[in-house]
Write an enzyme that holds these catalytic residues in place. Structure first.
Site, short mmCIF file in Angstrom:
data_model
loop_
_atom_site.label_atom_id
_atom_site.label_comp_id
_atom_site.label_asym_id
_atom_site.label_seq_id
_atom_site.Cartn_x
_atom_site.Cartn_y
_atom_site.Cartn_z
N GLY A 231 0.80 -1.23 0.00
CA GLY A 231 0.00 0.00 0.00
C GLY A 231 0.82 1.26 0.00
O GLY A 231 1.56 1.56 -0.95
N LYS B 284 2.41 -10.30 -3.84
CA LYS B 284 3.30 -9.16 -3.56
C LYS B 284 4.74 -9.63 -3.46
O LYS B 284 5.66 -8.95 -3.94
CB LYS B 284 2.86 -8.49 -2.25
CG LYS B 284 1.47 -7.87 -2.34
CD LYS B 284 0.94 -7.53 -0.97
CE LYS B 284 -0.45 -6.94 -1.02
NZ LYS B 284 -1.09 -6.88 0.29
#
Ligand SMILES: NC(=O)c1ccc[n+]([C@@H]2O[C@H](COP(=O)([O-])OP(=O)(O)OC[C@H]3O[C@@H](n4cnc5c(N)ncnc54)[C@H](OP(=O)(O)O)[C@@H]3O)[C@@H](O)[C@H]2O)c1
Length: 429
Positions: free
Chosen positions: A135, A206
């Site tokens: 994020g 990720k």
């Protein structure tokens, strides 16, 4: 300079927040980028829905893939999601039309990252994805730019805020996984279908991207060993506390002489490790570089503001004319490196067994461990239950994963062991 014209595909949590910041901070961002950023077109499914931002004056497209080709824009933001379908079409169409792309979509890049990087670099356009990993934490920028002079040997961290929230809440309240997951769903910290998060898949997406940037290798999601957190019990968290550890879902990528290790699993980290204190929805990534040493980046890994913040940093780079190779070296130079099997992992282990409370049980377990050359560091048993079952916890000295797995299979076959053993790796990172 002429304004940079931006179109947004997807006006949900992230897309609407990006629009809001671009409009509300127009002057600040223009001053920082040396030119203004102008929102010119948008696309979502429901044209009538109030997005909380003033979209008047912007072109509306019902079809985001058409917008990617036809909007009067320099940059297309793909903020829809999904590893294929419309999200992929938006990115491919935009690149083909010579537009820069910025996305927050880790699933898409984990599956098609190398191919998309190749076409973007051939078309000489940017493919920004800062928001897709951790994020608001600028880890892609740190790896690609800040650590450009380093050989990175390891990159690991807490990459999924939902799992970290669940594990933190289980520890703080002593409650079980299912109970805490339901609450996390009510609070909006977990999706209605939590599979990608709690099974470790989101973290693996990720990690595959981080490994590619850190080591200059092709994105290889299939090479990631993935385990989730569903099997973790309140008992494990309490035992971990007693033994001086915290349980965290970690993504771990190491470059070794034999190839690349890429693993996502819940593990015990010592209470004094930096990652042990990253709690709740926070993410943290630790990079080990040969020049810089150990660096820890920590922050909010999801949510409207943090994710939009990362999207805007990619837009700002494009506005300033900073267009870098997508994964730190040009896609044509990314290497294909061997994957090191988890079987060769060497490290300590925690095992929780549920056994019948009878004489001789521990001797049988010890024999299975001895036969596979696994040596016991400590054994804990709490409570007695005449004829019933009790938890027994073992910690094992450094051992090879393949031996550990064979020993566990033998232990699982014992008549006195009434549930599948729960094994958690101990990581001294
Ligand atoms: N939310 C986070 O905290 C977060 C964090 C990091 C990364 N991301 C990533 O960011 C991306 C977006 O996530 P989000 O949470 O913002 O999702 P979201 O709230 O579900 O929003 C998705 C948006 O896409 C639109 N959409 C769906 N299908 C479409 C189509 N065929 N054509 C045009 N628009 C379409 C939806 O339109 P309607 O609104 O009209 O239904 C909605 O506006 C995903 O890749 C996600 O993994 C999210």
């Amino acid at each position: 300079m002429a304004p940079l014209r931006v179109a947004i595909a997807g006006l949900g949590t992230v897309g609407a927040a990006v629009a809001d910041i671009l409009i509300a901070r127009k002057d600040l961002i223009a001053a920082r980028c040396g030119r203004s950023i102008e929102l010119v077109a948008v696309s979502a499914r429901d044209r009538e829905r109030d997005r909380g931002v003033d979209l008047s004056g912007m072109d509306w497209f019902d079809d985001a893939a058409v917008m990617a080709t036809e909007a009067d824009a320099d940059v297309i933001l793909e903020l829809i999601g999904g590893e294929d379908g419309i999200a992929k079409a938006v990115c491919e169409n935009a690149i083909k039309a010579g537009r820069h792309v910025v996305t927050a979509n880790k699933a898409l890049l984990a599956m098609h990252g190398t191919a998309l990087a190749q076409v973007a670099e051939t078309a000489n356009v940017a493919l920004g994805y800062e928001a897709s990993v951790a994020g608001g934490v600028p880890i892609i920028k740190a790896l690609r730019e800040g650590f450009a002079g380093n050989r990175i040997s390891s990159i690991h961290g807490i990459l999924n805020g939902t799992c970290n929230y669940i594990l933190t809440t289980m520890r703080e309240t002593g409650r079980e996984f299912d109970d805490v997951l339901s609450e996390a769903q009510e609070l909006g910290y977990a999706e209605a279908d939590p599979t990608f998060d709690v099974e470790g898949i989101d973290a693996a997406h990720k990690l595959a991207l981080l490994a590619s940037v850190a080591f200059g290798t092709e994105v290889d999601f299939d090479a990631v060993h993935v385990e989730g957190i569903r099997h973790i019990r309140a008992d494990d968290i309490a035992f971990a506390d007693e033994l001086g550890y915290r349980i965290k879902l970690l993504g771990i990528a190491n470059q070794t002489e034999d190839g690349i290790e890429q693993r996502v699993y819940p593990c015990m980290v010592p209470m004094d490790a930096p990652l042990a204190h990253v709690e709740g929805v926070f993410n943290a990534v630790v990079a080990e570089g040969d020049a810089v040493g150990t660096s820890v980046l920590q922050g909010r890994g999801a949510g409207a503001g943090p994710t939009a913040s990362a999207v805007i940093s990619d837009i700002a780079d494009i506005a300033r004319g900073t267009i870098l190779p997508v994964f730190s070296v040009p896609a044509s130079q990314l290497s294909r490196t061997a994957t090191v099997s988890l079987d060769s992992r060497t490290g300590p282990y925690y095992v929780r067994l549920t056994v019948l409370d009878r004489p001789g049980v521990i001797a049988d377990v010890s024999a299975a461990l001895r036969d596979e050359a696994v040596s016991v560091e400590a054994l804990l048993q709490r409570g007695r239950s005449d004829g019933g079952s009790v938890p027994v916890v073992l910690t094992l000295h450094e051992t090879v994963e393949a031996n550990m797995q064979r020993a566990l299979n033998r232990i699982a076959d014992l008549d006195t062991v009434v549930e599948p053993p729960c094994m958690i790796r101990i990581e001294h990172l």
